[in-house]
Design a protein around this motif. Structure first.
Motif, mmCIF file in Angstrom:
data_model
loop_
_atom_site.group_PDB
_atom_site.id
_atom_site.type_symbol
_atom_site.label_atom_id
_atom_site.label_comp_id
_atom_site.label_asym_id
_atom_site.label_seq_id
_atom_site.Cartn_x
_atom_site.Cartn_y
_atom_site.Cartn_z
ATOM 1 N N LEU A 198 4.949 68.401 -44.072
ATOM 2 C CA LEU A 198 6.226 68.775 -43.481
ATOM 3 C C LEU A 198 6.040 69.599 -42.215
ATOM 4 O O LEU A 198 6.748 69.400 -41.220
ATOM 5 C CB LEU A 198 7.056 69.562 -44.505
ATOM 6 N N GLU A 199 5.096 70.530 -42.254
ATOM 7 C CA GLU A 199 4.863 71.367 -41.082
ATOM 8 C C GLU A 199 4.395 70.528 -39.905
ATOM 9 O O GLU A 199 4.806 70.748 -38.746
ATOM 10 C CB GLU A 199 3.836 72.446 -41.411
ATOM 11 N N ARG A 200 3.491 69.559 -40.204
ATOM 12 C CA ARG A 200 3.037 68.701 -39.113
ATOM 13 C C ARG A 200 4.196 67.876 -38.560
ATOM 14 O O ARG A 200 4.352 67.735 -37.341
ATOM 15 C CB ARG A 200 1.928 67.774 -39.617
ATOM 16 N N LYS B 65 1.161 58.457 -43.872
ATOM 17 C CA LYS B 65 0.525 57.864 -42.706
ATOM 18 C C LYS B 65 -0.812 57.252 -43.097
ATOM 19 O O LYS B 65 -1.420 57.666 -44.084
ATOM 20 C CB LYS B 65 0.318 58.926 -41.622
ATOM 21 N N PRO B 66 -1.269 56.301 -42.340
ATOM 22 C CA PRO B 66 -2.577 55.697 -42.665
ATOM 23 C C PRO B 66 -3.691 56.731 -42.545
ATOM 24 O O PRO B 66 -3.683 57.590 -41.664
ATOM 25 C CB PRO B 66 -2.718 54.581 -41.625
ATOM 26 N N LYS B 67 -4.665 56.637 -43.476
ATOM 27 C CA LYS B 67 -5.772 57.585 -43.519
ATOM 28 C C LYS B 67 -6.804 57.249 -42.446
ATOM 29 O O LYS B 67 -7.187 56.095 -42.266
ATOM 30 C CB LYS B 67 -6.449 57.560 -44.888
ATOM 31 N N HIS C 30 -4.930 66.764 -40.674
ATOM 32 C CA HIS C 30 -4.656 67.007 -42.087
ATOM 33 C C HIS C 30 -4.450 65.697 -42.842
ATOM 34 O O HIS C 30 -3.855 64.748 -42.340
ATOM 35 C CB HIS C 30 -3.402 67.887 -42.205
ATOM 36 N N GLY C 31 -4.957 65.669 -44.090
ATOM 37 C CA GLY C 31 -4.640 64.581 -45.004
ATOM 38 C C GLY C 31 -5.296 63.269 -44.680
ATOM 39 O O GLY C 31 -4.680 62.219 -44.892
ATOM 40 N N ASN C 32 -6.521 63.270 -44.219
ATOM 41 C CA ASN C 32 -7.241 62.020 -43.961
ATOM 42 C C ASN C 32 -8.476 61.947 -44.861
ATOM 43 O O ASN C 32 -8.585 62.673 -45.861
ATOM 44 C CB ASN C 32 -7.626 61.934 -42.482
#
Length: 1507
Positions: free
Chosen positions: A298-300, A697-699, A726-728
């Motif tokens: 959410l922050e991103r 989103k795609p990693k 973040h998140g990959n």
């Protein structure tokens, strides 16, 4: 002796006159001669006081025995007095000696002295006898440093303490007839270095109670090794001292082992708790990670919206700083927002809700951690008590023992029922308690307290009348000890009571005696109220009273009386009374007031087995029986049991760490902290489903330039200031250092294990690397402007290394988050970080206060070895303290010894012998270069990663480094004098081979709770006696072989290693391979276990044994296996593929009964199993039950003939063997000599289809059978068996046989050899072949080249050789002698003469006159050492004798015949006794022999004839 008043009125002149008379002096000349008197003596004369000594100013010796003297006086004139005797008098006080400064010997025995006093100025005293007085304490001797002989026997002394320490020169000490009852008191005498004569049990006095204890003499001799005499006995023998020391050492080792077992049990319980904690924390952790992941998403997204201008940044930023104190229910949802809600509000509301959920689950984590810490504390407390009990047993040398009870023990059940019978549920109703459950009962065996109790008890009975004696048992009672409610019964106080009794326990206030009760409520209700009050004041849970502890004592009440109202309970108020009781109603500690008018629910009722368990409490009369007792004599109270119990409450609270509980609690139930309700999970789903929903989103897996620009939405690297990855699924940040303008970097929720790509980013201020798998910070460098760093939720462990990296490369960091990392030393991480990163303002989300910063600075200052710490924690003792303890010597000496180092002495560091730096938070050992005389050192519970800085401490004998982070022991390799090493609870993974090679004195090694996988480094630690290596990673049984050379190893502890459950029969396996062991894994090795180990593993050849001999386990290059004379019973070389290259096996002289595991080796060609007990190739199966007794007998004894109905056994076995599949198809040569084989059929030898050479000599074979499958057999050896005949099918399929050995059997016939068409060598020597016709049967062997028939009866016939030469045209060697062409020609001549003479049985019976003239009478004939090329020598050998008569011809001497081309064999030399031979052949042989006799000069006894 008490004198009358008249005697006391005797004039002084009369006393002086009597004194002169007793010593042969003239009273009239006393003024002239008195100055020359040196000694005065006076015995049994009624001398009432000391007077007249002014006449003897030079008196040096004064002896007064059995007088009426009550005080010492008139000695002020005897200034040179050196020896004074005032014995067996009436002295009550030591006084009047102040002027006798030269006094050396003082004898004041058998008086009424109660205190040692007024001796301080007599500093020259060497002998003091105060025996037979009323002294209770040793005192007043501190200034008498020259004392050598002290006699305090026959007094009332119970304590020794430190009172004799100043008198270090004492050589002789008598303390017999006192009240010393503790070994600890006797141990105090070990500080008298010159004590050589000690009496505690002098025959002239009663023994001290301590002398009645077990192991008394052993204990004294161990602690005072310099003693020459003990209790008047000579103990100077070296063997006695060594025996005592050996016994004590065994006890220390035994209790050390038991204590380690208790600690190991604690570790197991803590591991289970830790596993449970991880399971309980998994849900909160997963939730936190999930919510954190969504928050960062959410922050991103919010930042991207701000960048696009859709949301004003200022408003978004301010909204992020809003407090999150509102609950989820109070939070305003987007659905309830006004119509003016926008996308910004959706984001902010959801972010706020997500953060609240993170806070909620963080609190759950903290609750679980808090409950876990509480459970750990309980476990450690219980274990600490158990260890303290063991230490008490050790210190008392087994005279105080603690026995754990179980339901199978009668006393356990009796104690259990006692607790239940004295529990009244009504008294506990207001606390919600309905019952009590006993968890543990420990029985106390205190020999000394029991002796005192029985002595006092017997003393009481001796004073009573007979009628009262009959009722004495009614005065015995079991009562509960009542401890003050505000002073909990802690470990130290509990152990003191159990060891020393209740004498030190005094109730505060005016009441005296030991306070006891027969009611659980009187003991417990005050404690419960106090704990509940404390809990309410602290805001804690009020159920802390749930568990309790009781001391159950056996009490002799004696004469009892009720307590007087309003009067203090003291002995003075109750004369001649032993105990006082007070009713429970009037007790100040009475049970809490209860409402007895109301009925209780069914749920409130206790169990049926408990008191007051009826349906109605109104009928309860427990109060009438409840009493409080006060026993004045503490020796009449004997503590016997410790009971740990738990209350059963009305409200059931399910513990979080129970094995059955789950983290999710049930609605409507009272759950302890840490539980999660289902509505909490529902709330999570609601928050996650709130809008807006961010699409995933795609990693990104790999980072390249294009991807970086796309993520940063920039055109060139220099424009990028913020990079959010973040998140990959990234594990590398390739070329990230090119982003020189980067200020903010987020790589959370990726797969990074290291951050070595993050370097030289001069403008980076914000770095978020949380929620990864980072294990090290090595590689980070050049981040000089970094202010915010988040490393939470990673795998960082080594705090020292990581903090060092941050201190060097991130000096300006202000905020650091390192939570949720598995640090090795988590307790000290925070202070260590604050102390080293001085710029920090926030750590783990908390503001660093000034006090905390100051504490951190002090923490870092204390974590280095300084001169101050050396002085404070060192000692200079030169001798090892003899004390029964398992603590490190450095710890013991530091706590007890007063020999501190003097820094004002020159070279003071070299005087240090003891150093204890436990718990100093040290990260390395340094500054000890000058401590060359250091002998005992301890560095436990620090942050050490390796052992260093001790190279100059060459005299170090004991080193303890428990509880550190040490990964290698290389630093101890030069400590050649090291005897004890303890490195428990470290990170050791291996034991380097060269470390222990030089430690030739190391006899104790403890490496518990490490990660060691191999014991190879201990191969040369030959001095090891104790080895503790439990809870490591040793998994292979080959590691046990590394310890086989340690012949002194007595105790081994490997519990908790993989090998314990991986190795079958692990315990017996270890016991067998290390026969010196006396204890394994905390349990003594029994003799039966040793025998079982021998039976199970004795003689088993396996891969581990081979690896032990080779020194490695790479068997692929092995081609030969030679293991003779090793008592091998079984072969188990598995897996067989590892031994596939072995082609030759020699297992001679073992105990094999079958080929065992050898059948699985695929490429064996040569197998030698001579001198074993082979019965069959594979193990024999059990005999079938349906066989008859005769058949069983035939199986055992083939020659018996029983049980042979139907087909023969041989035929049955042959048929069975033909149906069996072949095995060992590569085997070509097999040696089975001397195995006791009786049957070839049962041997299953025919399964070896490719066998070419078979050796079966020296067995008990009686029949050739079972060889049908050996069609490729070329040589068969059956020498020295029991063969009687060759059957029809014996060699039916051996057409390839080339050599056959049948010597030393019982053959009479040579039938059934026609199948051996290729046979070239046949050895038939030493059989029973008699007829020449049997030799003619060899015509069927067309290829025979070598034949041996020596030692058969037929070989005694002269013509057997020509016959064989004639019938076997290819024969080349006969009986080891080559057949020449000349011999063959002579043999052929016989064919022409065979028809001239008829057949006869013997030459003597044929009637030839030639024979009669040749042998007219018996003629002994001997030919020796004659070389006959073609004559008689080839028939008879080197020596032969012709006997006198025909009867002697049957038995003849035997000679050795050398056999060419094979080993020497015994051959029997026959004489001329031809039978069943053609007459012409016999005549020609005899003619040739008689013709040659004269030529060789043989002696003749009669006339000779010629032919």
């Amino acid at each position: 002796m008490i004198q009358s008043d008249n005697q006391n009125q005797i004039p002084s002149d009369e006393i002086v006159k009597e004194l002169c008379t007793c010593n042969g002096l003239s009273y009239d000349r006393i003024d002239l001669e008195g100055s020359s008197v040196r000694s005065l003596e006076m015995f049994f004369s009624g001398y009432s006081r000391i007077v007249g000594l002014s006449h003897f100013p030079n008196l040096t010796r004064l002896v007064l025995v059995r007088q009426a003297i009550q005080e010492i006086s008139d000695l002020q004139y005897c200034l040179v007095l050196k020896e004074l005797w005032v014995a067996e008098c009436c002295l009550t006080k030591i006084d009047g000696l102040q002027r006798c400064a030269l006094l050396q010997k003082l004898y004041l025995y058998c008086n009424r002295i109660s205190t040692i006093e007024n001796l301080e100025k007599l500093t020259k005293l060497e002998v003091v006898w105060l025996n037979g007085n009323q002294i209770r304490e040793i005192e007043g001797l501190s200034t008498l440093q020259k004392l050598k002989d002290v006699n305090l026997a026959g007094n009332l002394i119970g304590k020794i303490g430190y009172r004799l320490d100043p008198s270090a020169n004492i050589e002789k000490l008598n303390l017999s007839g006192n009240r010393i009852s503790s070994f600890k008191e006797v141990t105090n005498l070990a500080r008298l270095p010159r004590l050589v004569d000690l009496c505690l049990n002098d025959p002239q006095y009663d023994p001290n109670p301590v002398c009645l204890l077990c192991n008394y003499a052993t204990h004294v001799l161990y602690h005072i090794p310099q003693l020459q005499r003990l209790d008047t006995y000579d103990v100077s023998s070296k063997q006695i001292k060594e025996l005592a020391e050996t016994m004590v050492m065994k006890k220390v080792m035994f209790y050390n082992m038991r204590i380690k077992s208790a600690q190991r049990q604690l570790n197991e319980e803590l591991e289970k708790l830790k596993e449970r904690k991880h399971k309980l924390q998994k849900l909160p952790e997963d939730r936190i990670k999930h919510f954190s992941y969504n928050i960062k998403n959410l922050e991103r997204e919010l930042v991207e919206l701000q960048a696009s201008g859709k949301i004003q940044a200022s408003k978004a930023i301010s909204s992020q700083n809003l407090g999150c104190e509102k609950s989820d229910e109070e939070a305003e949802s987007p659905d309830e927002a006004s119509e003016e809600s926008s996308l910004e509000q959706w984001f902010l509301h959801k972010l706020e809700a997500l953060k609240r959920r993170v806070n909620f689950w963080s609190k759950k984590l903290e609750e679980v951690e808090a409950v876990y810490q509480g459970e750990v504390k309980k476990k450690k407390k219980a274990s600490s008590l158990a260890v303290q009990f063991l230490l008490t047993e050790l210190e008392t040398v087994g005279n105080t023992r603690f026995e754990e009870g179980s339901p199978s023990d009668a006393w356990f059940n009796s104690c259990y029922e006692l607790i239940l019978s004295r529990f009244c549920a009504l008294d506990f109703k207001t606390h919600g308690i309905t019952g009590v459950k006993v968890n543990r009962v420990i029985r106390v065996h205190n020999r000394i307290l029991r002796l005192k109790f029985e002595e006092k008890f017997q003393h009481f009975l001796d004073k009573e009348d007979l009628n009262e004696f009959l009722n004495y048992r009614k005065m015995l009672e079991y009562l509960f000890y009542v401890s003050p409610p505000d002073v909990p019964l802690k470990k130290q106080q509990l152990v003191q009571i159990l060891e020393d009794g209740f004498q030190e326990v005094k109730k505060p206030g005016s009441e005296g005696g030991v306070q006891l009760s027969n009611s659980l409520s009187i003991c417990e209700c005050p404690r419960i109220e106090y704990l509940q009050k404390q809990a309410r004041s602290k805001g804690d849970s009020e159920d802390t009273f749930r568990r309790g502890k009781l001391i159950v004592a056996k009490v002799f009440l004696g004469h009892s009386a009720p307590a007087h109202d309003g009067e203090p309970i003291v002995q003075a108020s109750y004369p001649n009374i032993n105990s006082v009781y007070r009713s429970g109603k009037s007790s100040q500690n009475s049970p809490c007031s209860t409402d007895s008018s109301g009925a209780v629910d069914q749920q409130e009722k206790p169990k049926s087995s408990e008191v007051c368990s009826s349906l109605d409490y109104k009928n309860c009369d427990c109060n009438l029986r409840q009493c409080e007792w006060f026993v004045f004599d503490h020796e009449l109270v004997l503590p016997e049991y410790i009971v740990e119990f738990e209350y059963i409450t009305l409200v059931k609270v399910e513990p979080l760490f129970s094995s059955l509980s789950n983290v999710t609690g049930e609605e409507g139930r009272r759950n302890s902290a840490g539980f999660v309700l289902s509505r909490d999970l529902q709330r999570d789903d609601e928050v996650l489903s709130m809008k807006p929903i961010i699409k995933p989103k795609p990693k990104i897996v790999c980072l390249d330039e294009k991807t970086v620009l796309a993520v940063a939405k920039a055109n060139i690297y220099s424009q990028i200031m913020i990079l959010n990855l973040h998140g990959n699924r990234l594990s590398k940040l390739r070329d990230i250092s090119k982003l020189t303008g980067l200020r903010k970097l987020i790589i959370s929720f990726n797969e990074f294990t290291c951050l070595d790509d993050v370097y030289h980013l001069p403008n980076l201020e914000y770095f978020d690397a949380s929620h990864n798998h980072v294990i090290t910070l090595e590689g980070i460098r050049g981040l000089n402007k970094l202010k915010y760093l988040d490393l939470s939720w990673n795998q960082l462990k080594k705090a020292g290394e990581e903090i060092g990296v941050l201190r060097k490369h991130t000096p300006m960091v202000l905020s650091l988050d390192i939570r949720h990392n598995p640090w090795h030393k988590p307790a000290s991480v925070r202070l260590s970080v604050i102390g080293q990163l001085r710029a920090l303002t926030h750590l783990d989300g908390l503001l660093i206060t000034e006090d905390e910063a100051a504490a951190a600075i002090q923490f870092m200052a204390d974590s280095k070895i300084t001169q101050a710490s050396l002085v404070e924690n060192s000692r200079t003792d030169q001798e090892r303290l003899r004390i029964l303890s398992i603590l490190p010597q450095a710890v013991i000496l530091t706590q007890i010894s007063k020999n501190r180092v003097d820094v004002f002495q020159n070279n003071w560091p070299s005087r240090i012998t003891v150093l204890d730096l436990d718990g100093q938070h040290l990260s390395r050992i340094s500054g000890l270069d000058k401590l060359e005389n250091l002998r005992w050192a301890s560095f436990s519970n620090n942050n050490l990663t390796k052992i260093e800085g001790l190279d100059t401490c060459q005299n170090l004998e004991e080193l303890t480094v428990d509880g550190n982070c040490i990964t290698t022991l290389e630093g101890i390799s030069k400590l050649c004098k090291l005897m004890r090493l303890s490195a428990n609870n470290n990170h050791l993974t291996s034991l380097e081979r060269n470390v222990f090679d030089n430690l030739s004195h190391l006899h104790y090694l403890s490496l518990e709770n490490n990660r060691i996988t191999s014991l190879a480094g201990l191969q040369k630690a030959y001095a090891l006696i104790e080895l503790y290596i439990s809870n490591n990673y040793v998994s292979s049984n080959q590691e046990i072989y590394q310890l086989k050379g340690l012949n002194n190893l007595v105790i081994l502890d490997m519990y908790g290693n993989l090998i314990v459950w991986k190795q079958d029969n692990y315990r017996l396996f270890v016991i067998f391979h290390i026969p010196s062991l006396k204890a394994l894994d905390g349990t003594a090795v029994e003799a039966a276990e040793t025998e079982n180990a021998k039976d199970l593993f004795g003689g088993k050849l396996n891969a581990d044994m081979v690896a032990e001999r080779l020194g490695h386990s790479n068997f692929s290059k092995m081609q030969e296996l030679n293991w003779t004379a090793s008592m091998i019973r079984m072969v188990d070389l598995a897996p067989a593929d590892q031994f596939k290259n072995i082609t030759s096996v020699n297992l001679q002289n073992n105990n094999l009964t079958s080929f065992s595991g050898l059948v699985y080796l695929p490429n064996i060609k040569v197998l030698c199993l001579n001198y074993n007990h082979i019965e069959s190739i594979l193990p024999r199966q059990k005999v079938s039950n349906h066989l008859t007794n005769r058949q069983l007998l035939y199986q055992k004894v083939t020659s018996s003939g029983y049980g042979q109905q139907g087909s023969s056994k041989g035929n049955r076995d042959v048929g069975a063997n033909e149906s069996l599949p072949p095995i060992m198809e590569s085997l070509e040569v097999l040696h089975l000599g001397y195995n006791g084989i009786a049957s070839l059929a049962s041997l299953q030898i025919s399964r070896l289809k490719n066998l070419k050479f078979l050796f079966l000599q020296g067995n008990e074979i009686s029949q050739i059978e079972g060889l049908d499958g050996l069609q490729l057999l070329q040589e068969l050896v059956l020498d020295h068996n029991r063969l009687k005949a060759i059957h029809e099918n014996s060699f039916a399929k051996q057409s390839s046989l080339v050599a056959l050995h049948l010597e030393e059997n019982r053959l009479r016939e040579l039938n059934n050899l026609h199948c051996l068409v290729k046979l070239q060598k046949l050895f038939l020597g030493l059989n029973r072949i008699q007829e020449l016709s049997e030799l003619e049967k060899l015509d069927c062997l067309p290829c025979i080249k070598e034949l041996s028939i020596y030692g058969n009866p037929v070989s005694r016939k002269i013509c057997h050789r020509p016959l064989l030469v004639f019938h076997l045209p290819n024969l080349q060697v006969l009986d080891g002698v080559t057949v020449t062409p000349e011999e063959r020609a002579r043999a052929e001549v016989h064919l022409l003469e065979q028809q001239v003479f008829p057949l006869a049985n013997s030459p003597i019976d044929c009637g030839f006159p030639v024979l009669q003239t040749t042998f007219p009478k018996p003629c002994p004939l001997k030919i020796a050492n004659v070389n006959l090329n073609a004559g008689i020598n080839y028939l008879y050998g080197g020596d032969f004798i012709v006997p006198h008569s025909v009867d002697e011809l049957v038995g003849s001497e035997s000679v050795k015949v050398p056999l060419s081309g094979k080993k020497s064999k015994n051959a029997a030399q026959g004489v001329c006794n031809p039978r069943s031979i053609h007459a012409e052949v016999a005549i020609r042989q005899v003619r040739a022999a008689s013709a040659n006799l004269p030529a060789h000069g043989a002696p003749q006894s009669g006339p000779s004839g010629t032919t």
